[in-house]
Design an enzyme around this catalytic site. Structure first.
Site, PDB file in Angstrom:
ATOM      1  N   ASP A 234      35.410  16.083  32.113  1.00 26.92           N
ATOM      2  CA  ASP A 234      35.765  17.490  32.319  1.00 26.92           C
ATOM      3  C   ASP A 234      35.761  18.232  30.988  1.00 26.92           C
ATOM      4  O   ASP A 234      35.075  17.819  30.057  1.00 26.92           O
ATOM      5  CB  ASP A 234      37.132  17.578  33.008  1.00 26.92           C
ATOM      6  CG  ASP A 234      37.215  18.733  33.987  1.00 26.92           C
ATOM      7  OD1 ASP A 234      37.314  19.898  33.524  1.00 26.92           O
ATOM      8  OD2 ASP A 234      37.154  18.501  35.206  1.00 26.92           O
ATOM      9  N   HIS A 273      41.118  22.991  32.629  1.00 19.17           N
ATOM     10  CA  HIS A 273      40.678  22.447  33.911  1.00 19.17           C
ATOM     11  C   HIS A 273      40.852  20.936  33.994  1.00 19.17           C
ATOM     12  O   HIS A 273      41.383  20.396  34.976  1.00 19.17           O
ATOM     13  CB  HIS A 273      39.208  22.832  34.108  1.00 19.17           C
ATOM     14  CG  HIS A 273      38.642  22.513  35.439  1.00 19.17           C
ATOM     15  ND1 HIS A 273      37.791  21.442  35.648  1.00 19.17           N
ATOM     16  CD2 HIS A 273      38.784  23.105  36.649  1.00 19.17           C
ATOM     17  CE1 HIS A 273      37.424  21.413  36.923  1.00 19.17           C
ATOM     18  NE2 HIS A 273      38.016  22.404  37.551  1.00 19.17           N
ATOM     19  N   SER A 448      37.522  21.007  42.955  1.00 26.53           N
ATOM     20  CA  SER A 448      37.994  20.461  41.678  1.00 26.53           C
ATOM     21  C   SER A 448      39.270  19.667  41.849  1.00 26.53           C
ATOM     22  O   SER A 448      39.484  18.666  41.169  1.00 26.53           O
ATOM     23  CB  SER A 448      38.258  21.588  40.685  1.00 26.53           C
ATOM     24  OG  SER A 448      37.098  21.969  40.017  1.00 26.53           O
TER      25      SER A 448
END
Length: 598
Positions: A234, A273, A448
């Site tokens: 990520d 994220h 996600s």
């Protein structure tokens, strides 16, 4: 008996490209293989990609008027020598807006596919390569590193004339998209009790439906993910976060985006994220504070990749990083979910996945979980994503706290299962997880979030039965999934007796049922393949005709096959690709929709 596969084809288009100018110096367009096909790119005449030492690349304006590749390249060379900052050529896909999704950075690596008679030393000498590399996961491929800006384009003609060079392509870096749903007022949540982790145990708190969770809490008395490493591929992982640090592996992590390869934390203000994904999968549970991941004692390995533009080679390296130690990789990213384009993985990523499936985890196969995509509300489909539709990846869709598909979640024949997440429709809860600066957030979502949630469940499976192969894990998740939204029109039972749906896959991932099944599981036999081709067909595609064109493929030699995956390669030309439908029909009559009119 013969097994038949019928193919209904009403589409796919390929367009011809014009002849390139013969002189590299005078060119302004380049035809380069990218995202599964040859695409035309135009040279950016007003910007370069500038990269400070140890930092992320940034756009840098070209201060003088330039008209050709030669002029841009010389300007980049002078600027690099003057400033000491790396300057690279920028391309944009022709006909597309000049935005991040169509922007490509020409790296200083060239990928060569080799054949008989190839001489690596000769190739390196001919282009003055500064280094060479033979990726262990991709036999038959060679990476050559060149010295200056634009050199990867300038040396192509030379390399392509050498004996044994099947193809030579520059490595283009592109910015991948995070697959989350934005945290703003449009994506509202129930703030009465935002800290409750309903996705782990849903008792029917408003507005959720009881049981809409991954049924994981009963497994934790026995399995918590201990001894299983999850790679979080990520934009970063804050290894100092108090709810992540007890599980963080700071020895085997890596950063491909800047000059700190041993620290995957990233920028806490923008690279949030991956830390959120890590918390969903493996935040330390039962510690009296914060949140719990679905595998609260699993080990988390930060693999920082998507905070900047990266090449096919970098993606492939990340997806195979320490695959002797890392059991599975959670990937909540991919090409832009705009519903307008087909984007395949690069040749090295494809090789990395195939190689890792056979050699990772000591030969049992690495496991890659992949977000199905967030373009469902703009008619995007997970089949159009060459990462999520690989047979080697486990594609995870999203559903909301009421048990329905999240509006953004992309359907697809490739979807394996779904997992709880938020919704872009107001009135549904988001996911509570970790965020940077040692904080927490209550509105995380998108595929996600569904993907690392499923990754944690896979960690529990592998702890319960370490001998599971990658295909065993896929089948256990499919068999044990809970059928949700049972009145949905797309549910069918396939020839093997599994309930399947293009929006939900096999259904809601069920941790307790999966672990129970894994404990008594007998591994599948070796994977075998059959390839059947029909070429030179010259078959017309009829317009406004629901019958379309059908091609039937018969497995030779009366082979009886247990079919787990079908991959279809189609080459067709049509003026309006979006008008088309492509389906595959199994011998039992199950229809898999690969391409839908949109």
């Amino acid at each position: 008996m013969n097994r038949l596969i019928s193919l209904l084809a009403l589409s796919l288009c390929a367009s011809a490209v014009a002849q390139q100018p013969t002189s590299i110096e005078s060119r302004t367009t380049f035809d380069i293989h990218d995202g599964g096909k040859r695409r035309r790119f135009e040279l950016a005449l007003d910007e370069l990609a500038e990269k400070p030492q140890g930092g992320k690349e940034r756009p840098a304006k070209i201060s003088k008027a330039v008209k050709t590749f030669g002029e841009v390249r010389r300007h980049a060379q002078v600027t690099e020598a003057t400033t000491g900052l790396k300057q690279d050529i920028v391309l944009y896909e022709q006909g597309k807006p000049h935005d991040e999704s169509s922007r490509r950075i020409v790296t200083r690596k060239v990928l060569i596919k080799t054949g008989a008679g190839f001489d690596l030393n000769l190739a390196a000498l001919k282009i003055n390569a500064v280094s060479t590399e033979k990726p262990g996961y991709a036999p038959g491929y060679v990476l050559l590193t060149v010295k200056g800006p634009g050199d990867a384009l300038a040396v192509l003609d030379t390399l392509r004339t050498l004996p044994g060079v099947t193809s030579a392509e520059p490595q283009l870096a592109r910015q991948m998209q995070r697959r989350l749903i934005p945290n703003d007022t449009f994506f509202s949540y129930n703030a009465a009790n935002p800290g409750y982790q309903w996705h782990l145990r849903n008792t029917g708190q408003s507005p959720g439906v009881a049981g809409t969770d991954v049924n994981v809490t009963t497994t934790w008395d026995t399995y918590t993910g201990t001894g299983i490493r999850i790679g979080i591929v990520d934009d970063g992982l804050e290894v100092a976060h108090p709810d992540l640090s007890p599980n963080a592996d700071t020895v085997n992590d890596h950063d491909w985006n800047d000059g700190t390869p041993d620290d995957p934390t990233g920028n806490p203000s923008s690279d949030t994220h991956g830390t959120a994904c890590a918390g969903v999968a493996g935040a330390r549970g039962n510690n009296g504070a914060g949140t719990s991941g679905s595998a609260p004692n699993a080990t988390l390995v930060g693999l920082r990749l998507i905070a900047a533009a990266v090449s096919d080679a970098q993606e492939a390296e990340a997806l195979t990083w320490r695959n002797d130690l890392i059991h599975l990789y959670s990937n909540s990213w991919g090409p832009n979910d705009d519903g307008k384009d087909l984007r395949d993985a690069g040749p090295l990523v494809k090789q990395a996945l195939a190689n890792g499936a056979s050699s990772g985890r000591g030969g049992k196969g690495s496991i890659w979980l992949w977000a199905a995509g967030n373009g469902g509300d703009v008619s995007d489909n997970s089949n159009y994503d060459g990462y999520a539709n690989s047979i080697y990846t486990l594609s995870i869709a999203a559903m909301n706290d009421s048990g329905a598909r999240s509006a953004y979640s992309e359907p697809g024949a490739n979807v394996l299962v779904c997992a709880p997440s938020n919704d872009s429709i107001s009135g549904h809860r988001g996911i509570t997880t970790t965020t940077t600066n040692s904080g927490y957030r209550h509105t995380f979502g998108g595929t996600s979030s569904a993907t690392p949630l499923a990754a944690g469940v896979v960690a529990l499976l592998l702890q319960s039965n370490p001998n599971l192969g990658w295909r065993d894990v896929k089948e256990i998740l499919l068999r044990s999934a809970t059928k949700v939204n049972p009145t949905h029109i797309d549910w069918v039972n396939n020839g093997a007796g599994y309930h399947i749906n293009h929006e939900y896959g096999g259904g809601l991932i069920n941790a307790q049922a999966a672990v129970t099944m894994a404990n008594g599981w007998t591994n599948l036999g070796p994977q075998t393949t059959q390839q059947i081709a029909q070429t030179g067909l010259s078959v017309a595609i009829p317009d406004v005709n629901a019958t379309g064109v059908t091609r039937t493929f018969t497995v030779p030699n009366n082979v009886f096959m247990r079919v787990e995956h079908v991959t279809v390669h189609i080459a067709a030309t049509h003026g309006k690709r979006g008008d088309m439908n492509i389906t595959v029909t199994s011998p039992a009559g199950t229809v898999s929709k690969l391409f839908l009119s949109h």
